[in-house]
Design an enzyme around this catalytic site. Structure first.
Site, mmCIF file in Angstrom:
data_model
loop_
_atom_site.group_PDB
_atom_site.id
_atom_site.type_symbol
_atom_site.label_atom_id
_atom_site.label_comp_id
_atom_site.label_asym_id
_atom_site.label_seq_id
_atom_site.Cartn_x
_atom_site.Cartn_y
_atom_site.Cartn_z
ATOM 1 N N LYS A 112 0.715 -1.162 -0.006
ATOM 2 C CA LYS A 112 0.121 0.052 0.065
ATOM 3 C C LYS A 112 0.851 1.389 0.143
ATOM 4 C CE LYS A 112 -4.316 -2.072 1.441
ATOM 5 N NZ LYS A 112 -3.940 -3.420 1.700
HETATM 6 C C1 LIG Z 1 -4.522 -4.499 0.991
HETATM 7 C C2 LIG Z 1 -3.773 -5.700 0.903
HETATM 8 C C3 LIG Z 1 -4.400 -6.715 -0.091
HETATM 9 C C4 LIG Z 1 -5.484 -6.527 -0.742
HETATM 10 O O1 LIG Z 1 -5.497 -5.633 -1.794
HETATM 11 P P1 LIG Z 1 -6.787 -4.863 -2.668
HETATM 12 O O2 LIG Z 1 -6.430 -3.944 -3.229
HETATM 13 O O3 LIG Z 1 -7.574 -4.723 -1.284
HETATM 14 O O4 LIG Z 1 -7.349 -6.464 -3.119
HETATM 15 C C5 LIG Z 1 -3.487 -7.593 -0.195
HETATM 16 N N1 LIG Z 1 -2.451 -7.995 0.702
HETATM 17 C C6 LIG Z 1 -1.932 -7.126 1.486
HETATM 18 C C7 LIG Z 1 -0.885 -7.136 2.228
HETATM 19 C C8 LIG Z 1 -2.672 -5.904 1.669
HETATM 20 O O5 LIG Z 1 -2.262 -4.914 2.685
#
Ligand SMILES: *Cc1c(COP(=O)(O)O)cnc(C)c1O
Length: 462
Positions: A112
């Site tokens: 993120k």
């Molecule tokens: C947020 C997240 C996801 C999922 O991503 P999306 O965009 O919501 O599909 C997967 N793995 C980790 C470690 C995350 O923080």
């Protein structure tokens, strides 16, 4: 480039107005008015670019009218020079035709950061350009909060308040959020679970007077800037692998929760990147797997798993995909979403399901299978997966059509989820940045789960 709503009643608005709007005012999601189509020549040129330059080229297609190129360059540089790897998102081989794309070299060790470092700088830029205050309010189950706080801490013109469920995020996630001691950061630790936090946020945003008085802005994954930032690494990974002469179609396996990250891959494909299958990996919360295999989108029973960032029943970005599945027809999307609201499910006809299955494969990975995959890859390739990435690798290995190359998106560093890794009997060494968190004091306010109590904290802070 202008942006319009999937429900047809907003637009066309520019890029900066789109990021400020977040959720479209008509309840839909913002999408580009047209998806840019890349020629073979452009792809060839892009394939030679380092990460930052590639990001600038891609962003310029969508943001060029609103952000002059030199400003864009500076924003991109400020966002990605904080990453620990010079390649930003390096690709590693873990088998002959199996790769992982490491997306966890940013400040909080989760993917993120790629979107939220950029969004944080973008908000700073907008605040300076428009002379406005930006107050960010968000809820997190762990990764988003830490990442968003790192994206804006210490930045002038911006304040951020993040709600997390008390005691229900991993230890490292909690420390990453609460050891930040900047004046513009407030952590509220809420008695309740993540759904309670999300509900409070939703209700506060729905109070238009409150929202406007406090200049409230969102950071959740429906923000179009986040999607665009995530599109870059699909291109980058593809080009790195193609450099080895392996330029067949490449599959991407994507650990999925809110359908944000995998939608970014779909967008890359629509722009002209020759992606084979997008493999949608879920955990036991498998609503999206059922959609791809059966054509039915219907929330099931909530399960707690080893991959909590994917413990999601309603995927907030899914509507963007529906918009393209229904040939960019806002009327059709509005009807489907209304039906979802009243009947609790969406069922698509056979011809649409065929279209879905041409682009996507999907597998739901059980809790034991997730841990087994971590153990197996560690033994066979001496590579430690985090539980989210392990779902991606497990999904990829179920699709073993010969000759295919698959890249799994490694969405978090294993140190963030040590509680689960320990269950496999593996002991890991923490990176020094994470080790250091355990020595720092924590700053957070414990609050009950009532809206009034939260609103009072916000009145004081904003
Ligand atoms: C947020 C997240 C996801 C999922 O991503 P999306 O965009 O919501 O599909 C997967 N793995 C980790 C470690 C995350 O923080």
């Amino acid at each position: 480039m202008n942006f319009i709503s999937t429900r047809g009643n907003v637009g066309a608005i520019g890029f900066i107005d789109s990021i400020l709007m977040g959720l479209a005012d008509d309840g839909g999601l913002l999408v580009p008015a047209q998806i840019p189509q890349l020629s073979q020549d452009t792809l060839t040129q892009w394939s030679k670019l380092p990460y930052e330059e590639l990001a600038v080229e891609l962003f310029a297609l969508y943001m060029g009218d609103d952000i002059p190129r030199d400003d864009l360059k500076a924003l991109v540089h400020d966002s990605y020079s904080t990453f620990r790897d010079p390649e930003v998102t390096p690709v590693r081989a873990i088998g002959d035709r199996e790769y992982v794309l490491e997306l966890f070299h940013g400040p909080t060790f989760a993917f993120k950061d790629i979107a939220l470092q950029f969004l944080g700088n973008l908000y700073g830029y907008v605040s300076r350009q428009r002379g406005t205050v930006i107050n960010i309010l968000g809820a997190t189950s762990g990764d988003t909060g830490a990442s968003a706080i790192e994206g804006v801490r210490g930045k002038e013109g911006i304040r951020i308040c993040i709600l997390h469920p008390n005691g229900k995020v991993s230890k490292v996630q909690e420390l990453q959020m609460t050891t930040v001691h900047d004046e513009n950061v407030l952590n509220l630790s809420v008695e309740g679970n993540f759904d309670d936090c999300q509900r409070i946020i939703k209700e506060l945003f729905a109070d238009v007077e409150f929202k406007q008085r406090h200049h409230l802005r969102a950071i959740n994954s429906i923000n179009i800037a986040r999607i665009l930032a995530q599109t870059v690494y699909y291109f980058y990974a593809y080009f790195q692998i193609a450099k080895d002469g392996r330029d067949a179609k490449i599959n991407f396996s994507v650990p999925t929760g809110n359908f944000g990250d995998i939608f970014a891959g779909y967008l890359a494909k629509k722009m002209g990147l020759p992606i084979g299958k997008l493999i949608l990996a879920t955990n036991e919360n498998n609503i999206l797997e059922r959609f791809v295999t059966e054509g039915v989108y219907e929330p099931g029973e909530f399960r707690s798993t080893h991959s909590p960032s994917m413990d999601i029943q309603i995927a907030s970005n899914f509507e963007r995909y529906l918009y393209y599945l229904y040939m960019e027809d806002p009327q059709a999307v509005t009807e489907l979403m209304n039906r979802f609201k009243t009947e609790g499910r969406i069922v698509i006809p056979a011809d649409k399901l065929q279209t879905v299955q041409a682009d996507f494969a999907a597998y739901g990975v059980g809790n034991d299978e997730c841990l087994d995959t971590i153990g197996k890859v560690k033994r066979e390739s001496d590579y430690l997966l985090d539980p989210h990435t392990a779902c991606g690798v497990a999904a990829s290995s179920k699709r073993s059509e010969s000759g295919e190359i698959t890249v799994t998106l490694a969405t978090a560093h294993p140190a963030k989820f040590d509680e689960s890794i320990r269950l496999t009997g593996i002991e890991q060494q923490f990176p020094e940045q994470i080790e250091a968190l355990f020595e720092k004091p924590q700053y957070q306010t414990l609050v009950g789960g009532s809206n009034a109590e939260i609103a009072e904290q916000l009145e004081k802070f904003f």
